[in-house]
Design a protein around this motif. Structure first.
Motif, mmCIF file in Angstrom:
data_model
loop_
_atom_site.group_PDB
_atom_site.id
_atom_site.type_symbol
_atom_site.label_atom_id
_atom_site.label_comp_id
_atom_site.label_asym_id
_atom_site.label_seq_id
_atom_site.Cartn_x
_atom_site.Cartn_y
_atom_site.Cartn_z
ATOM 1 N N PRO A 147 0.536 -1.228 -0.121
ATOM 2 C CA PRO A 147 0.211 0.030 -0.467
ATOM 3 C C PRO A 147 0.976 0.657 -0.440
ATOM 4 O O PRO A 147 0.290 2.617 -0.880
ATOM 5 C CB PRO A 147 -0.915 -0.100 1.718
ATOM 6 C CG PRO A 147 -0.923 -1.892 1.572
ATOM 7 C CD PRO A 147 0.766 -1.962 1.082
ATOM 8 N N ARG A 203 0.302 4.199 -3.083
ATOM 9 C CA ARG A 203 0.371 5.489 -2.453
ATOM 10 C C ARG A 203 0.985 6.270 -2.604
ATOM 11 O O ARG A 203 0.907 7.425 -3.238
ATOM 12 C CB ARG A 203 -0.423 5.375 -0.837
ATOM 13 C CG ARG A 203 -1.621 4.376 -0.541
ATOM 14 C CD ARG A 203 -1.915 4.740 0.897
ATOM 15 N NE ARG A 203 -2.688 3.752 1.516
ATOM 16 C CZ ARG A 203 -2.655 3.317 2.323
ATOM 17 N NH1 ARG A 203 -1.895 3.296 3.017
ATOM 18 N NH2 ARG A 203 -3.772 2.097 2.326
ATOM 19 N N LEU A 248 -7.208 0.053 -0.399
ATOM 20 C CA LEU A 248 -6.526 -1.028 -0.347
ATOM 21 C C LEU A 248 -6.087 -2.120 0.274
ATOM 22 O O LEU A 248 -5.484 -3.190 0.358
ATOM 23 C CB LEU A 248 -4.507 -0.408 -0.338
ATOM 24 C CG LEU A 248 -4.383 0.719 -1.012
ATOM 25 C CD1 LEU A 248 -3.653 1.461 -1.476
ATOM 26 C CD2 LEU A 248 -4.725 0.115 -3.309
ATOM 27 N N GLU A 249 -6.750 -1.941 1.685
ATOM 28 C CA GLU A 249 -6.680 -2.739 3.070
ATOM 29 C C GLU A 249 -7.973 -4.118 2.880
ATOM 30 O O GLU A 249 -6.935 -5.017 3.505
ATOM 31 C CB GLU A 249 -6.651 -2.642 3.866
ATOM 32 C CG GLU A 249 -8.543 -1.532 4.630
ATOM 33 C CD GLU A 249 -8.696 0.209 3.692
ATOM 34 O OE1 GLU A 249 -7.450 0.510 3.165
ATOM 35 O OE2 GLU A 249 -9.779 0.069 3.570
ATOM 36 N N LEU A 258 -5.006 -7.269 1.458
ATOM 37 C CA LEU A 258 -3.854 -7.410 1.903
ATOM 38 C C LEU A 258 -3.563 -8.412 2.123
ATOM 39 O O LEU A 258 -5.122 -9.092 2.961
ATOM 40 C CB LEU A 258 -4.012 -6.090 2.705
ATOM 41 C CG LEU A 258 -3.648 -4.862 2.699
ATOM 42 C CD1 LEU A 258 -2.647 -4.298 3.921
ATOM 43 C CD2 LEU A 258 -2.196 -4.456 1.171
ATOM 44 N N ILE A 297 0.061 -6.261 -1.474
ATOM 45 C CA ILE A 297 -0.954 -6.521 -2.330
ATOM 46 C C ILE A 297 -0.967 -7.581 -2.844
ATOM 47 O O ILE A 297 -0.215 -7.933 -2.880
ATOM 48 C CB ILE A 297 -1.239 -5.004 -2.703
ATOM 49 C CG1 ILE A 297 -1.709 -3.453 -1.871
ATOM 50 C CG2 ILE A 297 -2.148 -5.410 -3.742
ATOM 51 C CD1 ILE A 297 -0.527 -2.630 -2.794
#
Lengths: 327, 504
Positions: A185, A189, B364-365, B368, B373
């Protein structure tokens, strides 16, 4: 995960072709280029500035830059050298301490940029002088020499006599950074933040934490570069490698990293590092003087930037701006 | 007046102007002319291409094709040449120097055109006072501009144009920030200058303004001229239809009336100095609340406060009855609030990044595994979202810049729907979106609210508010001045509320 824009991919391809081309030309024209000695010495030379180039990469993807990487590397090397000389019984502490110093230097840059909103190019220009100043204050000017043999042995050791240790370290960092940029992430990001900081804010990306982390990672990799230099040249000096800074930026530009942020790959940096090392060694083996190298690299930097500006894929102006704030 | 104008020579001619930004066509064969002493209105909704046309006219942006001729001289992409030719554009914010005095501002443009190398204080000051006298305006030339009220700033901007011998004055939404008496004063001055032969081009999407000021009108829609002619040939209804391309737009979308529930978020006595004050608002699951107001009414600031970008000076925000304080956008997002910003291109999207990343950035989480990712799952989720929202694209890997406005807006919506928010705040959800997409986005929002989400829409589009909302709040000069049930209010009534002068 094909996250890159199409143009980046085609740019990478042409860069790869260029690298192979340079290799082929030198292999044919210069008799000493393809010898084992030359290849091996290249393997010891480029990891140190290769690591520095990788260190700058994440900051450039975020739309910033870190000019203090060389100073950070030197400060980390000085830290390690001082510990090893002053307290041989604590020598095991030298490497972690150097890495910690590098990370702290990076985090400090991140703090200046994220919290005080200084433009990255100015913030790190300032800390470049600051870190170099610390180094000079510690060493009082001259280089620290006479490091333990076990440490300098690392710098000149090849695994099985073929794979230089610094090269292995460079490869490991490259893979790790690539995974970080593409599979975490933070990496995703970072790229989006670099592409549009205002949209990043509205998408809920926590800018401050992100920037501090990015610059801390940069500081960490810079410290690794400093440790490699320390082992190879057997001395720590506050103004070692001052010409590396421009080389490192040249590598990133050549690698297709956008100074405006949002684009850049580890693969590009690796190709750029390797092709510049080829050119440098080639000029050497064709017995050009060391000064012609700067001439050549400077010309290349200007040419690549002009070409990219002409094709409209560049925006250097952002380096001088504060991060835009939504009204 | 119109007939007179037609006999006079054209001072401005734009012919078959074409412009595209990347794949997005902004202007297609737009022609426009302006005669000496003519007051023309360039009308069109947001996103119809008005501002691009003005930028091309003033030489700030180059056209892809077509010609601009000012006073017989063909113009290129050169702002200074356009100014020298007698064109002056007054932007909505007037582009004055707030720290300089009135006369310095008025004399500035003339000094630049004349190529002064030295500051000619007395000459410029004399020019400024003379210009103000010619306009019969009484403003102290030595006052710093920042101390003037908005209406006077506008007059200073006009004076600056005149001091530079402007023959064509372009004004962007000139009456937005003015009270009625100030508008009347402006019209008087415009009338006097018109008699001197100055031509005006007003850019506007406000019906009332158009009828009050103009002789002739050109209506832009989706980058094309749809109609033009003398103002007498239009009435309010036909003009709206020309601008929007339909009359059905304000028809309310069918919906099941939501059961009244406890609010998800309430604000009480919320205020932020200089922007809004004393705002009470309740946002309930299953209800769409619109906040309608003009630019500068505080509507955007209110929305940004509820999303944590700005902080309120007074009052409180409660979620589920408990007081909350948002330190940042992330705090608001963690509370289940989503925000679709006003300007999609600069605030909403990562334009040159992939559609996939634009959709998944805030969630995004979800994909995971041990901190890394899962790229395949991430791409699949983006593809599902594209399908669910009917975004027209072959895949999720092209950059989001390749999409049309309506599809881009859906990408922003998709981003937030992936987080399943409890409250969705949308600022100008259909600005720059074509008619068909607009209706579809409205339907999407109604469906979203019926699925139990609270929706707040901030807009200056009255027909949108009526079509979309359950409750409409009118905001004027930082205050909520009216609350309406969208079933019981019509456009005219709402329009009059929105442009009402401040009661403060």
């Amino acid at each position: 995960m094909n996250a890159r824009q199409d143009t980046t991919n085609s740019y990478l391809k042409s860069l790869a072709v260029l690298t192979v081309l340079i290799f082929a030309v030198l292999a044919v024209t210069s008799p000493s280029f393809l010898t084992a000695t030359n290849l091996n010495s290249m393997g010891f030379q480029f990891p140190e500035f290769g690591l520095l180039a990788l260190a700058v990469l994440p900051t450039m993807i975020s739309g910033g830059i870190d000019l203090s990487v060389v100073a950070t590397a030197n400060l980390a090397a000085i830290t390690a050298a001082v510990i090893m000389k002053a307290a041989p019984e604590l020598a095991w502490l030298a490497v972690p301490a150097a890495l910690a110093v590098g990370t702290a230097c990076g985090a400090f840059n991140g703090f200046l940029i994220a919290y005080l909103r200084l433009p990255p190019i100015l913030a790190t220009l300032g800390t470049m002088q600051l870190f170099a100043g610390f180094g000079i204050a510690i060493t009082r000017g001259p280089a620290i020499t006479g490091l333990p043999d076990w440490y300098t042995a690392f710098g000149n050791w090849s695994i099985g006599g073929v794979l230089p240790l610094p090269l292995l370290l460079f490869a490991i960092v490259a893979v790790a950074l690539s995974v970080l940029l593409r599979r975490t992430p933070v990496g995703l990001r970072l790229r989006l933040f670099g592409a549009n900081p205002v949209a990043a804010k509205f998408a809920g990306i926590r800018e401050r934490g992100l920037l501090i982390r990015i610059y801390a990672i940069t500081g960490f990799i810079a410290a690794l570069a400093g440790l490699v230099v320390l082992a190879r040249v057997n001395s720590a000096n506050a103004d070692y490698g001052s010409s590396y800074l421009l080389l490192v930026i040249l590598i990133n530009i050549l690698a297709g990293v956008s100074p405006a942020g949002g684009f850049g790959t580890v693969a590009g940096v690796m190709l750029a590092v390797i092709s510049l090392q080829f050119i440098s060694s080639g000029l050497n083996s064709l017995s050009f003087s060391a000064f012609s190298r700067d001439l050549f690299f400077g010309g290349l930097l200007v040419a690549v930037m002009s070409l990219r500006a002409a094709t409209g894929s560049s925006g250097f102006a952002t380096l001088f701006q504060r991060k835009a704030k939504p009204s | 007046m119109t007939l007179e104008a037609e006999d006079k020579p054209a001072v401005l001619e734009m012919r078959t102007i074409r412009k595209a930004y990347g794949p997005v066509r902004v202007l297609a064969d737009v022609s426009l002319s302006l005669a000496e002493g003519e007051v023309r209105c360039l009308a069109g909704e947001n996103g119809s291409g008005k501002s691009t046309l003005i930028k091309i006219l003033s030489g700030v942006v180059g056209a892809d094709a077509g010609t601009v001729t000012i006073a017989g001289r063909p113009q290129g992409n050169d702002a200074k040449a356009a100014i020298s030719a007698g064109l002056s554009v007054i932007y909505q914010d007037f582009s004055l120097f707030p720290n300089l005095t009135v006369w310095e501002n008025i004399g500035f443009l003339a000094a630049v055109t004349a190529g002064d190398t030295l500051h000619r204080r007395s000459a410029r000051r004399a020019l400024a006072t003379e210009t103000l006298k010619r306009m019969r305006v009484e403003i102290d030339p030595d006052t710093p501009v920042e101390r003037l009220p908005v209406a006077s700033k506008q007059l200073v901007a006009i004076a600056r144009a005149l001091a530079n011998n402007a023959r064509i004055i372009v004004m962007d939404e000139p009456t937005t920030a003015l009270t009625r008496s100030e508008v009347a004063r402006l019209l008087e001055i415009v009338g006097a200058l018109r008699d001197e032969g100055v031509a005006f081009l007003f850019v506007s999407h406000k019906i009332e303004e158009v009828f009050a000021i103009c002789d002739t009108i050109t209506v832009l829609r989706d980058g094309r001229v749809v109609v033009e002619g003398p103002i007498q040939e239009f009435d309010a209804a036909s003009l709206v239809e020309a601008m929007t391309g339909r009359s059905i737009d304000s028809r309310r979308l069918p919906r099941i009336q939501a059961e009244p529930t406890a609010p998800f978020l309430s604000a009480r006595k919320l205020g932020r100095r200089g922007e809004y004050t004393d705002v009470d608002i309740d946002l309930r699951p299953g209800e769409i609340v619109s906040v309608v107001g003009l630019l500068g009414s505080g509507r955007t600031e209110l929305a940004l406060t509820l999303f944590g970008t700005l902080t309120a000076d007074e009052g409180r925000i409660e979620i589920g009855g408990l007081p909350v304080v948002f330190a940042s956008e992330s705090d608001a997002i963690d509370h289940g609030i989503a925000y679709v910003p006003e300007d999609r291109l600069t605030e909403g999207l990562f334009l040159n990044q992939t559609i996939r990343d634009n959709i998944v950035v805030s969630s995004l989480e979800k994909n995971l595994r041990a901190g890394f990712i899962d790229a395949r799952a991430l791409a699949q989720r983006a593809r599902d979202a594209v399908k669910a929202l009917r975004i027209k694209t072959p895949d999720v890997s092209p950059s989001v810049a390749t999409l049309s406005g309506g599809n881009q807006q859906r990408v922003v919506l998709a981003r937030w729907m992936e987080r399943d928010p409890k409250l969705m705040i949308l600022n100008g959800p259909t600005v720059g979106v074509d008619v068909g997409s607009k209706r579809e986005i409205h339907e999407l929002l109604v469906a979203l609210s019926r699925s139990g989400k609270a929706v707040m829409v901030v807009t200056d589009d009255i027909s949108e508010a009526i079509a979309l909302s359950d409750t409409i709040l009118v905001m004027v000069r930082g205050k909520i001045t009216g609350r309406f049930d969208a079933n019981d209010v019509d456009e005219d009534q709402l329009y009059n509320e929105v442009i009402k002068e401040g009661r403060a």
